[in-house]
Write an enzyme that holds these catalytic residues in place. Sequence first.
Site, PDB file in Angstrom:
ATOM      1  CE  LYS A  98      14.046  -8.003 -58.650  1.00 52.43           C
ATOM      2  NZ  LYS A  98      15.023  -7.595 -59.644  1.00 52.43           N
ATOM      3  CE  LYS A 140      10.345 -14.622 -61.977  1.00 54.12           C
ATOM      4  NZ  LYS A 140      10.850 -13.298 -62.308  1.00 54.12           N
ATOM      5  CE  LYS A 145      19.117 -13.441 -62.153  1.00 55.12           C
ATOM      6  NZ  LYS A 145      19.774 -13.325 -63.430  1.00 55.12           N
TER       7      LYS A 145
HETATM    8  P1  AMP Z   1      16.625 -11.905 -65.155  1.00 58.36           P
HETATM    9  O1  AMP Z   1      17.152 -13.209 -64.676  1.00 58.36           O
HETATM   10  O2  AMP Z   1      15.582 -11.348 -64.264  1.00 58.36           O
HETATM   11  O3  AMP Z   1      17.712 -10.929 -65.526  1.00 58.36           O
HETATM   12  O4  AMP Z   1      15.855 -12.243 -66.503  1.00 58.36           O
HETATM   13  C1  AMP Z   1      16.467 -12.371 -67.758  1.00 58.36           C
HETATM   14  C2  AMP Z   1      15.450 -12.758 -68.800  1.00 58.36           C
HETATM   15  O5  AMP Z   1      14.903 -14.054 -68.519  1.00 58.36           O
HETATM   16  C3  AMP Z   1      14.228 -11.821 -68.851  1.00 58.36           C
HETATM   17  O6  AMP Z   1      13.833 -11.655 -70.186  1.00 58.36           O
HETATM   18  C4  AMP Z   1      13.177 -12.547 -68.071  1.00 58.36           C
HETATM   19  O7  AMP Z   1      11.872 -12.198 -68.439  1.00 58.36           O
HETATM   20  C5  AMP Z   1      13.488 -13.991 -68.443  1.00 58.36           C
HETATM   21  N1  AMP Z   1      13.068 -14.918 -67.376  1.00 58.36           N
HETATM   22  C6  AMP Z   1      13.500 -14.915 -66.091  1.00 58.36           C
HETATM   23  N2  AMP Z   1      12.915 -15.917 -65.391  1.00 58.36           N
HETATM   24  C7  AMP Z   1      12.093 -16.559 -66.258  1.00 58.36           C
HETATM   25  C8  AMP Z   1      11.216 -17.684 -66.136  1.00 58.36           C
HETATM   26  N3  AMP Z   1      11.086 -18.335 -64.993  1.00 58.36           N
HETATM   27  N4  AMP Z   1      10.513 -18.073 -67.232  1.00 58.36           N
HETATM   28  C9  AMP Z   1      10.653 -17.407 -68.417  1.00 58.36           C
HETATM   29  N5  AMP Z   1      11.461 -16.347 -68.593  1.00 58.36           N
HETATM   30  C10 AMP Z   1      12.183 -15.917 -67.531  1.00 58.36           C
END
Ligand code: AMP
Length: 374
Positions: free
Chosen positions: A153, A236, A239
Amino acid sequence: MRLWSHFGPDVAPVKSLAREPDAQRQPTTPMKIRARLLRMSRLRVLSGIQPTADSFHLGNYLGALRQWVALQDTYDAFYCVVDLHAITLPQDPALLPHRTRVAAAQLLGAGLDPDRCTLFVQSHVPEHTELAWILGCITGFGEASRMTQFKDKSAKDGHDQASVGLFTYPILQAADILLYQADRVPVGEDQRQHLELSRTLAQRFNHRYGQTFVPPQPYILDEVAKIYDLQDPTAKMSKSSSSPQGIVDVLDEPDAIRRKIARAVTDPGSEVRADPEAKPGVTNLLRIYSALSGEPIATLEAKYAGSGYGVFKKDLAELVVASFAPIREKTRQILADEAGLDRVLAHGAAQAHQVASQTMTAVRDHMGLLQPVP
Ligand code: AMP
Ligand code: TRP
């Protein structure tokens, strides 16, 4: 060197503290009391999600949210919308309260039930930041510097632009987890390193100051641990880095979902077959299909043998639309009653605070911080 051993690893699993029920708002009916007592006898899970977008996406849903919903029946479950993590990158204060509510509403829309889990907003429980400071004092600078998510990041906008909050983000995450004595933490693969740090910090604190924290374990399901970008199936779904066409949002209109899946990058040939090396695009779509339908990938390969990508993608699109439509509708209804939603979150924060404050009393005591006279 003395300083380094200060940050060395430690051992000793410990018993959980702080499993008392909420005193502020005790369950009222015999059924509710029974349900609460049952929950308390279970292992505990905690997880968090950032309110950094207007919708969660398919990766969040399959990698995390679905497990959150499932685990509320077998664990004593704590889930939080981590708004303090969301301010580690530049953000708009006019959007944050709305996004925090939208995040909570989607969690409820996806199936979290405030009678079966504790749902709250991280900043409503001030112990999170207090414990983060304390854990920061037992975290090595080098250890924090090795966190790959910070490196990724901060590399994006240049090191000088990155905040200290972004650097210490994993320590706040450790505080989120350790405050609740969580045994398991359901997340996607990208959080594995942060969970290792949480575990290390729990063990180090216990070793140095006496048994205080449960060292948490990750709860990561291999098949859905990493859902890939529809436009770049080697990256991956994210967002912050995916293009809008690469992400399917939980709150997307049905036609947007159909369009995105129809345009998802597939691979040369026309065979619907899982092969992560040669066919990453189709493999990602098969994994999504399998996770949503419950059918094994081999069954799907047989079902679509000889039919080409078109039919397969059409069916997948309808499956995603059907999975997200009820969540979207329920989220809309919940957001229509903001005051009701705020009450649910206030109740969750009161319950969370009961547990967090007990942990903090033990932490202060074990560390030798002078307790104020009541
Ligand atoms: P975040 O959007 O970074 O706050 O992630 C929220 C949750 O979603 C966390 O547990 C991440 O590990 C999971 N997560 C985010 N992106 C992915 C993805 N592409 N595949 C699987 N899990 C994800
Ligand atoms: N860092 C997590 C993410 O980006 C969010 C998070 C914050 C979290 N605190 C947590 C996840 C505690 C699990 C447990 O997805």
